[in-house]
Design a protein around this motif. Structure first.
Motif, PDB file in Angstrom:
ATOM      1  N   LEU A  12      -3.819   0.517   7.842  1.00 27.08           N
ATOM      2  CA  LEU A  12      -3.449   0.210   9.060  1.00 27.08           C
ATOM      3  C   LEU A  12      -3.533   1.082  10.182  1.00 27.08           C
ATOM      4  O   LEU A  12      -3.833   0.753  11.485  1.00 27.08           O
ATOM      5  CB  LEU A  12      -1.713  -0.555   8.928  1.00 27.08           C
ATOM      6  N   LYS A  13      -3.007   2.183   9.759  1.00 27.62           N
ATOM      7  CA  LYS A  13      -3.093   3.310  10.735  1.00 27.62           C
ATOM      8  C   LYS A  13      -4.454   3.620  11.365  1.00 27.62           C
ATOM      9  O   LYS A  13      -4.985   3.750  12.637  1.00 27.62           O
ATOM     10  CB  LYS A  13      -2.519   4.839  10.465  1.00 27.62           C
ATOM     11  N   ASP A  40      -4.632 -13.347   8.898  1.00 26.41           N
ATOM     12  CA  ASP A  40      -5.667 -13.327   8.104  1.00 26.41           C
ATOM     13  C   ASP A  40      -6.617 -11.912   7.863  1.00 26.41           C
ATOM     14  O   ASP A  40      -6.731 -11.553   7.105  1.00 26.41           O
ATOM     15  CB  ASP A  40      -6.643 -14.563   8.419  1.00 26.41           C
ATOM     16  N   LYS A  41      -6.585 -11.455   9.140  1.00 26.83           N
ATOM     17  CA  LYS A  41      -7.246 -10.079   9.092  1.00 26.83           C
ATOM     18  C   LYS A  41      -6.244  -9.130   8.526  1.00 26.83           C
ATOM     19  O   LYS A  41      -7.013  -8.139   7.854  1.00 26.83           O
ATOM     20  CB  LYS A  41      -7.586  -9.742  10.695  1.00 26.83           C
ATOM     21  N   ILE A  42      -4.997  -9.241   8.852  1.00 26.70           N
ATOM     22  CA  ILE A  42      -4.153  -7.890   8.120  1.00 26.70           C
ATOM     23  C   ILE A  42      -4.277  -8.382   6.711  1.00 26.70           C
ATOM     24  O   ILE A  42      -4.305  -7.329   5.766  1.00 26.70           O
ATOM     25  CB  ILE A  42      -2.590  -8.138   8.511  1.00 26.70           C
ATOM     26  N   ALA A  43      -4.063  -9.539   6.072  1.00 27.38           N
ATOM     27  CA  ALA A  43      -4.188  -9.757   4.742  1.00 27.38           C
ATOM     28  C   ALA A  43      -5.494  -9.162   4.075  1.00 27.38           C
ATOM     29  O   ALA A  43      -5.339  -8.763   2.917  1.00 27.38           O
ATOM     30  CB  ALA A  43      -3.909 -11.436   4.431  1.00 27.38           C
ATOM     31  N   ASN A  44      -6.354  -9.610   4.735  1.00 33.18           N
ATOM     32  CA  ASN A  44      -7.925  -8.978   4.137  1.00 33.18           C
ATOM     33  C   ASN A  44      -7.757  -7.382   4.097  1.00 33.18           C
ATOM     34  O   ASN A  44      -8.324  -6.856   3.136  1.00 33.18           O
ATOM     35  CB  ASN A  44      -8.933  -9.336   5.003  1.00 33.18           C
ATOM     36  N   LEU A  45      -7.352  -6.973   5.046  1.00 34.66           N
ATOM     37  CA  LEU A  45      -7.098  -5.399   5.186  1.00 34.66           C
ATOM     38  C   LEU A  45      -6.569  -4.575   4.375  1.00 34.66           C
ATOM     39  O   LEU A  45      -7.032  -3.670   3.672  1.00 34.66           O
ATOM     40  CB  LEU A  45      -6.795  -4.982   6.927  1.00 34.66           C
ATOM     41  N   ILE A  46      -5.353  -5.168   3.908  1.00 28.07           N
ATOM     42  CA  ILE A  46      -4.517  -4.554   3.089  1.00 28.07           C
ATOM     43  C   ILE A  46      -4.413  -4.971   1.722  1.00 28.07           C
ATOM     44  O   ILE A  46      -3.533  -4.504   0.914  1.00 28.07           O
ATOM     45  CB  ILE A  46      -2.985  -3.997   3.591  1.00 28.07           C
ATOM     46  N   GLY A  47      -5.097  -6.440   1.476  1.00 24.31           N
ATOM     47  CA  GLY A  47      -5.156  -6.815   0.200  1.00 24.31           C
ATOM     48  C   GLY A  47      -3.773  -7.679  -0.083  1.00 24.31           C
ATOM     49  O   GLY A  47      -3.438  -7.489  -1.350  1.00 24.31           O
ATOM     50  N   GLN A  48      -3.414  -8.434   0.741  1.00 26.45           N
ATOM     51  CA  GLN A  48      -1.963  -8.952   0.510  1.00 26.45           C
ATOM     52  C   GLN A  48      -2.310 -10.564   0.928  1.00 26.45           C
ATOM     53  O   GLN A  48      -3.198 -10.845   1.580  1.00 26.45           O
ATOM     54  CB  GLN A  48      -0.831  -8.582   1.493  1.00 26.45           C
ATOM     55  N   ASN A  49      -1.488 -11.442   0.329  1.00 30.84           N
ATOM     56  CA  ASN A  49      -1.526 -12.804   0.656  1.00 30.84           C
ATOM     57  C   ASN A  49      -1.029 -13.194   2.116  1.00 30.84           C
ATOM     58  O   ASN A  49      -0.106 -12.310   2.628  1.00 30.84           O
ATOM     59  CB  ASN A  49      -0.656 -13.757  -0.367  1.00 30.84           C
ATOM     60  N   VAL A  50      -1.567 -14.247   2.694  1.00 31.16           N
ATOM     61  CA  VAL A  50      -1.374 -14.426   3.870  1.00 31.16           C
ATOM     62  C   VAL A  50       0.367 -14.703   4.030  1.00 31.16           C
ATOM     63  O   VAL A  50       1.045 -14.199   4.977  1.00 31.16           O
ATOM     64  CB  VAL A  50      -1.965 -15.601   4.658  1.00 31.16           C
TER      65      VAL A  50
END
Length: 317
Positions: free
Chosen positions: A20-21, A37-47
Protein backbone atom coordinates in the motif's frame (compact mmCIF):
# COMPACT_ATOMS: atom_id res chain seq x y z
CA UNK A 1 -6.94 10.21 10.14
CA UNK A 2 -3.89 8.22 11.32
CA UNK A 3 -1.22 6.35 9.39
CA UNK A 4 -2.09 2.81 8.38
CA UNK A 5 -0.82 0.15 10.80
CA UNK A 6 -1.36 -3.48 11.75
CA UNK A 7 -3.43 -2.35 14.75
CA UNK A 8 -6.26 -1.26 12.43
CA UNK A 9 -6.99 -4.79 11.25
CA UNK A 10 -5.26 -8.20 11.43
CA UNK A 11 -5.76 -8.42 7.66
CA UNK A 12 -3.27 -5.57 7.18
CA UNK A 13 0.01 -7.41 7.64
CA UNK A 14 3.40 -5.72 7.32
CA UNK A 15 3.86 -7.04 3.77
CA UNK A 16 0.49 -5.66 2.67
CA UNK A 17 1.22 -2.32 4.32
CA UNK A 18 4.44 -2.10 2.29
CA UNK A 19 2.46 -2.76 -0.91
CA UNK A 20 0.00 0.00 0.00
CA UNK A 21 2.84 2.36 0.86
CA UNK A 22 4.43 1.74 -2.56
CA UNK A 23 1.20 2.98 -4.13
CA UNK A 24 1.10 6.05 -1.84
CA UNK A 25 -1.73 4.71 0.30
CA UNK A 26 -0.28 5.84 3.62
CA UNK A 27 -3.14 6.94 5.87
CA UNK A 28 -6.54 5.65 6.86
CA UNK A 29 -8.07 8.40 4.74
CA UNK A 30 -6.10 7.27 1.68
CA UNK A 31 -7.34 3.72 2.23
CA UNK A 32 -11.00 4.72 2.64
CA UNK A 33 -10.96 6.89 -0.49
CA UNK A 34 -9.26 4.30 -2.71
CA UNK A 35 -11.29 2.04 -5.03
CA UNK A 36 -12.32 -1.25 -3.38
CA UNK A 37 -11.52 -3.45 -6.37
CA UNK A 38 -8.09 -1.92 -6.91
CA UNK A 39 -7.09 -2.35 -3.25
CA UNK A 40 -8.40 -5.94 -3.26
CA UNK A 41 -6.27 -6.79 -6.30
CA UNK A 42 -3.27 -4.94 -4.89
CA UNK A 43 -3.03 -6.80 -1.56
CA UNK A 44 -4.81 -10.02 -2.55
CA UNK A 45 -7.94 -9.71 -0.42
CA UNK A 46 -11.65 -10.10 -1.18
CA UNK A 47 -13.66 -6.94 -1.78
CA UNK A 48 -15.87 -7.85 1.20
CA UNK A 49 -12.77 -7.90 3.44
CA UNK A 50 -11.69 -4.48 2.13
CA UNK A 51 -15.15 -3.10 2.91
CA UNK A 52 -14.92 -4.59 6.40
CA UNK A 53 -11.57 -2.86 7.01
CA UNK A 54 -13.00 0.45 5.80
CA UNK A 55 -15.98 0.05 8.16
CA UNK A 56 -13.57 -0.48 11.07
CA UNK A 57 -11.62 2.65 10.14
CA UNK A 58 -14.77 4.77 9.86
CA UNK A 59 -16.17 3.44 13.14
CA UNK A 60 -12.94 4.33 14.94
CA UNK A 61 -12.82 7.87 13.53
CA UNK A 62 -16.47 8.90 13.50
CA UNK A 63 -17.73 11.24 16.20
CA UNK A 64 -19.99 9.68 18.78
CA UNK A 65 -23.24 11.37 19.67
CA UNK A 66 -23.77 12.62 23.20
CA UNK A 67 -27.04 13.69 24.79
CA UNK A 68 -27.22 17.37 25.67
CA UNK A 69 -27.95 16.70 29.35
CA UNK A 70 -24.86 14.47 29.63
CA UNK A 71 -22.71 17.08 27.93
CA UNK A 72 -24.06 19.71 30.34
CA UNK A 73 -23.15 17.50 33.32
CA UNK A 74 -19.60 17.11 32.02
CA UNK A 75 -19.22 20.88 31.58
CA UNK A 76 -20.54 21.55 35.10
CA UNK A 77 -18.06 19.09 36.61
CA UNK A 78 -15.15 20.74 34.79
CA UNK A 79 -16.21 24.32 35.46
CA UNK A 80 -14.32 26.41 38.01
CA UNK A 81 -15.43 29.90 39.06
CA UNK A 82 -12.38 32.16 39.11
CA UNK A 83 -12.75 34.97 41.68
CA UNK A 84 -10.85 38.21 42.12
CA UNK A 85 -11.08 38.23 45.90
CA UNK A 86 -12.67 41.70 45.81
CA UNK A 87 -16.27 41.34 46.96
CA UNK A 88 -17.70 44.21 44.91
CA UNK A 89 -16.03 43.00 41.71
CA UNK A 90 -17.08 39.37 42.18
CA UNK A 91 -20.64 40.46 42.93
CA UNK A 92 -20.72 42.52 39.74
CA UNK A 93 -19.53 39.42 37.83
CA UNK A 94 -22.27 37.24 39.39
CA UNK A 95 -19.85 35.43 41.68
CA UNK A 96 -16.80 35.33 39.43
CA UNK A 97 -15.67 34.24 35.98
CA UNK A 98 -16.59 30.68 34.90
CA UNK A 99 -13.84 28.68 33.25
CA UNK A 100 -14.01 28.26 29.49
CA UNK A 101 -14.19 32.02 28.83
CA UNK A 102 -11.94 34.57 27.19
CA UNK A 103 -11.84 37.80 29.20
CA UNK A 104 -10.27 41.16 28.40
CA UNK A 105 -9.41 44.05 30.69
CA UNK A 106 -8.32 47.27 28.99
CA UNK A 107 -7.57 50.83 29.99
CA UNK A 108 -5.19 53.77 29.90
CA UNK A 109 -1.65 53.48 31.36
CA UNK A 110 -1.91 53.43 35.16
CA UNK A 111 -5.62 52.54 35.08
CA UNK A 112 -5.12 49.36 37.12
CA UNK A 113 -5.54 46.77 34.36
CA UNK A 114 -2.32 44.92 35.23
CA UNK A 115 -3.19 45.31 38.90
CA UNK A 116 -6.48 43.52 38.24
CA UNK A 117 -4.62 40.73 36.42
CA UNK A 118 -2.25 40.33 39.38
CA UNK A 119 -5.18 40.41 41.82
CA UNK A 120 -6.95 37.63 39.91
CA UNK A 121 -3.68 35.67 39.77
CA UNK A 122 -2.98 35.97 43.50
CA UNK A 123 -6.49 35.00 44.58
CA UNK A 124 -6.66 32.03 42.18
CA UNK A 125 -3.32 30.66 43.39
CA UNK A 126 -3.70 31.39 47.13
CA UNK A 127 -7.36 31.03 48.10
CA UNK A 128 -8.61 28.81 45.27
CA UNK A 129 -5.39 26.76 45.15
CA UNK A 130 -5.36 26.58 41.34
CA UNK A 131 -2.31 26.86 39.09
CA UNK A 132 -1.81 30.02 37.03
CA UNK A 133 0.27 30.77 33.94
CA UNK A 134 1.24 34.45 33.67
CA UNK A 135 2.63 35.32 30.23
CA UNK A 136 4.22 38.76 30.40
CA UNK A 137 5.96 41.11 27.98
CA UNK A 138 7.72 42.91 30.86
CA UNK A 139 9.34 41.95 34.15
CA UNK A 140 7.52 39.52 36.44
CA UNK A 141 6.63 41.16 39.76
CA UNK A 142 6.48 38.40 42.35
CA UNK A 143 6.78 40.90 45.21
CA UNK A 144 3.56 42.59 44.14
CA UNK A 145 1.87 39.18 44.04
CA UNK A 146 3.04 38.60 47.62
CA UNK A 147 1.61 42.00 48.67
CA UNK A 148 -1.77 41.05 47.23
CA UNK A 149 -1.69 37.65 48.91
CA UNK A 150 -1.16 39.33 52.28
CA UNK A 151 -4.12 41.61 51.65
CA UNK A 152 -6.24 38.56 50.80
CA UNK A 153 -5.24 36.38 53.77
CA UNK A 154 -2.54 37.35 56.25
CA UNK A 155 -2.05 33.93 57.89
CA UNK A 156 -2.07 31.81 54.70
CA UNK A 157 0.80 29.77 53.28
CA UNK A 158 2.03 32.39 50.82
CA UNK A 159 4.98 30.28 49.66
CA UNK A 160 2.68 27.53 48.38
CA UNK A 161 0.60 30.19 46.69
CA UNK A 162 3.61 31.60 44.88
CA UNK A 163 4.65 28.11 43.76
CA UNK A 164 1.32 27.72 41.92
CA UNK A 165 2.11 30.72 39.70
CA UNK A 166 4.32 30.21 36.65
CA UNK A 167 5.68 33.39 35.04
CA UNK A 168 6.95 33.26 31.47
CA UNK A 169 8.37 36.07 29.36
CA UNK A 170 6.97 36.40 25.82
CA UNK A 171 9.07 38.07 23.11
CA UNK A 172 6.65 38.21 20.20
CA UNK A 173 3.28 37.02 18.95
CA UNK A 174 4.79 33.97 17.25
CA UNK A 175 6.26 32.74 20.53
CA UNK A 176 2.86 33.31 22.14
CA UNK A 177 1.17 31.06 19.58
CA UNK A 178 3.71 28.31 20.27
CA UNK A 179 3.09 28.58 24.02
CA UNK A 180 -0.70 28.42 23.63
CA UNK A 181 -0.34 24.96 22.02
CA UNK A 182 2.16 23.60 24.54
CA UNK A 183 0.95 20.38 26.28
CA UNK A 184 1.62 21.88 29.70
CA UNK A 185 -1.08 24.53 29.23
CA UNK A 186 -3.74 21.98 30.21
CA UNK A 187 -2.53 22.26 33.83
CA UNK A 188 -3.69 25.84 34.34
CA UNK A 189 -7.07 27.19 35.41
CA UNK A 190 -6.07 30.79 34.72
CA UNK A 191 -3.88 32.00 31.85
CA UNK A 192 -2.96 35.71 31.81
CA UNK A 193 -1.44 37.51 28.81
CA UNK A 194 -0.03 40.90 29.82
CA UNK A 195 -0.18 42.47 27.40
CA UNK A 196 -1.56 41.33 24.06
CA UNK A 197 -1.41 44.83 22.60
CA UNK A 198 2.35 45.04 23.19
CA UNK A 199 2.88 41.89 21.13
CA UNK A 200 0.92 43.29 18.17
CA UNK A 201 2.44 46.79 18.17
CA UNK A 202 5.53 45.79 16.11
CA UNK A 203 3.35 44.39 13.30
CA UNK A 204 0.72 47.15 13.28
CA UNK A 205 2.34 48.69 10.19
CA UNK A 206 2.47 45.43 8.23
CA UNK A 207 0.04 44.45 5.50
CA UNK A 208 -3.54 44.82 6.73
CA UNK A 209 -4.51 41.35 5.51
CA UNK A 210 -1.46 39.77 7.17
CA UNK A 211 -2.16 41.54 10.48
CA UNK A 212 -5.83 40.51 10.46
CA UNK A 213 -4.90 36.93 9.57
CA UNK A 214 -2.46 36.78 12.48
CA UNK A 215 -4.96 38.35 14.88
CA UNK A 216 -7.60 35.86 13.76
CA UNK A 217 -5.19 32.97 14.44
CA UNK A 218 -4.37 34.24 17.93
CA UNK A 219 -8.07 34.81 18.71
CA UNK A 220 -8.88 31.26 17.60
CA UNK A 221 -6.04 29.80 19.69
CA UNK A 222 -7.08 31.74 22.80
CA UNK A 223 -10.70 30.57 22.52
CA UNK A 224 -9.59 26.99 21.92
CA UNK A 225 -7.36 27.11 25.00
CA UNK A 226 -10.20 28.41 27.19
CA UNK A 227 -12.80 25.91 25.97
CA UNK A 228 -10.71 22.75 25.51
CA UNK A 229 -8.84 23.05 28.81
CA UNK A 230 -11.71 24.74 30.69
CA UNK A 231 -9.65 27.63 31.98
CA UNK A 232 -10.12 31.39 32.11
CA UNK A 233 -7.92 33.28 29.65
CA UNK A 234 -7.40 36.93 30.63
CA UNK A 235 -5.83 39.37 28.16
CA UNK A 236 -4.60 42.82 29.12
CA UNK A 237 -5.12 45.45 26.43
CA UNK A 238 -4.58 49.17 25.83
CA UNK A 239 -7.09 51.83 24.80
CA UNK A 240 -7.37 52.82 21.16
CA UNK A 241 -6.49 56.48 20.64
CA UNK A 242 -7.94 56.72 17.15
CA UNK A 243 -10.69 59.40 17.02
CA UNK A 244 -12.91 57.16 14.90
CA UNK A 245 -12.57 54.17 17.20
CA UNK A 246 -13.40 55.62 20.59
CA UNK A 247 -14.02 58.77 22.60
CA UNK A 248 -13.55 59.72 26.21
CA UNK A 249 -17.09 58.60 26.99
CA UNK A 250 -16.90 55.38 24.96
CA UNK A 251 -13.35 53.97 25.20
CA UNK A 252 -12.45 51.27 22.70
CA UNK A 253 -9.89 48.48 23.18
CA UNK A 254 -6.75 48.51 21.07
CA UNK A 255 -6.39 46.00 18.15
CA UNK A 256 -9.32 47.31 16.17
CA UNK A 257 -12.99 46.57 15.59
CA UNK A 258 -12.43 42.92 14.75
CA UNK A 259 -10.94 42.22 18.16
CA UNK A 260 -13.92 43.78 19.97
CA UNK A 261 -16.05 40.80 18.94
CA UNK A 262 -13.57 38.20 20.24
CA UNK A 263 -13.71 38.25 24.10
CA UNK A 264 -16.69 36.77 25.95
CA UNK A 265 -16.31 39.43 28.65
CA UNK A 266 -14.70 42.86 28.28
CA UNK A 267 -13.89 45.04 31.30
CA UNK A 268 -12.77 48.68 31.22
CA UNK A 269 -10.44 49.70 34.05
CA UNK A 270 -10.21 53.31 35.20
CA UNK A 271 -8.16 55.08 37.87
CA UNK A 272 -10.47 57.42 39.81
CA UNK A 273 -8.23 58.75 42.59
CA UNK A 274 -5.04 57.92 44.48
CA UNK A 275 -6.17 54.46 45.60
CA UNK A 276 -9.62 54.10 44.02
CA UNK A 277 -10.31 52.22 40.80
CA UNK A 278 -13.36 51.45 38.72
CA UNK A 279 -14.24 48.43 36.56
CA UNK A 280 -17.03 48.64 33.99
CA UNK A 281 -18.52 45.72 32.07
CA UNK A 282 -18.34 46.92 28.46
CA UNK A 283 -19.41 43.60 26.96
CA UNK A 284 -20.76 40.32 28.34
CA UNK A 285 -22.20 37.88 25.80
CA UNK A 286 -23.87 35.92 28.61
CA UNK A 287 -25.77 38.89 30.03
CA UNK A 288 -28.60 40.79 28.35
CA UNK A 289 -27.78 43.92 30.33
CA UNK A 290 -24.08 44.86 30.04
CA UNK A 291 -22.85 48.09 31.59
CA UNK A 292 -22.65 47.56 35.39
CA UNK A 293 -19.69 49.17 37.09
CA UNK A 294 -18.17 49.18 40.55
CA UNK A 295 -15.57 51.26 42.37
CA UNK A 296 -13.13 49.71 44.84
CA UNK A 297 -9.73 50.06 46.47
CA UNK A 298 -6.69 47.79 46.47
CA UNK A 299 -5.30 47.30 49.97
CA UNK A 300 -1.69 46.23 50.45
CA UNK A 301 0.58 45.40 53.30
CA UNK A 302 3.60 47.65 53.84
CA UNK A 303 5.99 47.18 50.90
CA UNK A 304 9.02 47.17 53.25
CA UNK A 305 7.54 44.27 55.27
CA UNK A 306 6.76 42.34 52.09
CA UNK A 307 10.27 42.85 50.70
CA UNK A 308 11.78 41.53 53.94
CA UNK A 309 9.52 38.47 53.80
CA UNK A 310 10.31 37.93 50.13
CA UNK A 311 14.03 37.95 50.88
CA UNK A 312 13.54 35.47 53.72
CA UNK A 313 11.64 33.09 51.38
CA UNK A 314 14.06 33.54 48.47
CA UNK A 315 17.44 34.53 50.00
CA UNK A 316 19.30 33.71 46.76
CA UNK A 317 17.46 36.44 44.80
Amino acid sequence: MNLLSESISPLLTSDKLELLKAHKILTSLDFVQYNNDKIANLIGQNVSEIIKIKDQILAANNSKSLRADKLYEIILKRTTIIKSGIDMVDKMLDGGIPSGRLVEVFGEPGSGKTQFALQLTANTALKQQQTVCYLTTSDANAERILEIMHSLQEDADHLNGLERIHFCYVNDVYQLMEMLWAPGMREYKLVVIDSLATLFLPIRGDSFNDAISLLNKVASDLKRLAVVHQCVVLTVNHVSRGPAEGTASTPTPFLGRYWCSVPNLTLHSKHLSEDEFQLTVVKNIYSPDPGPKCSFRYFFRSRVDVKNEFKSIYPHI
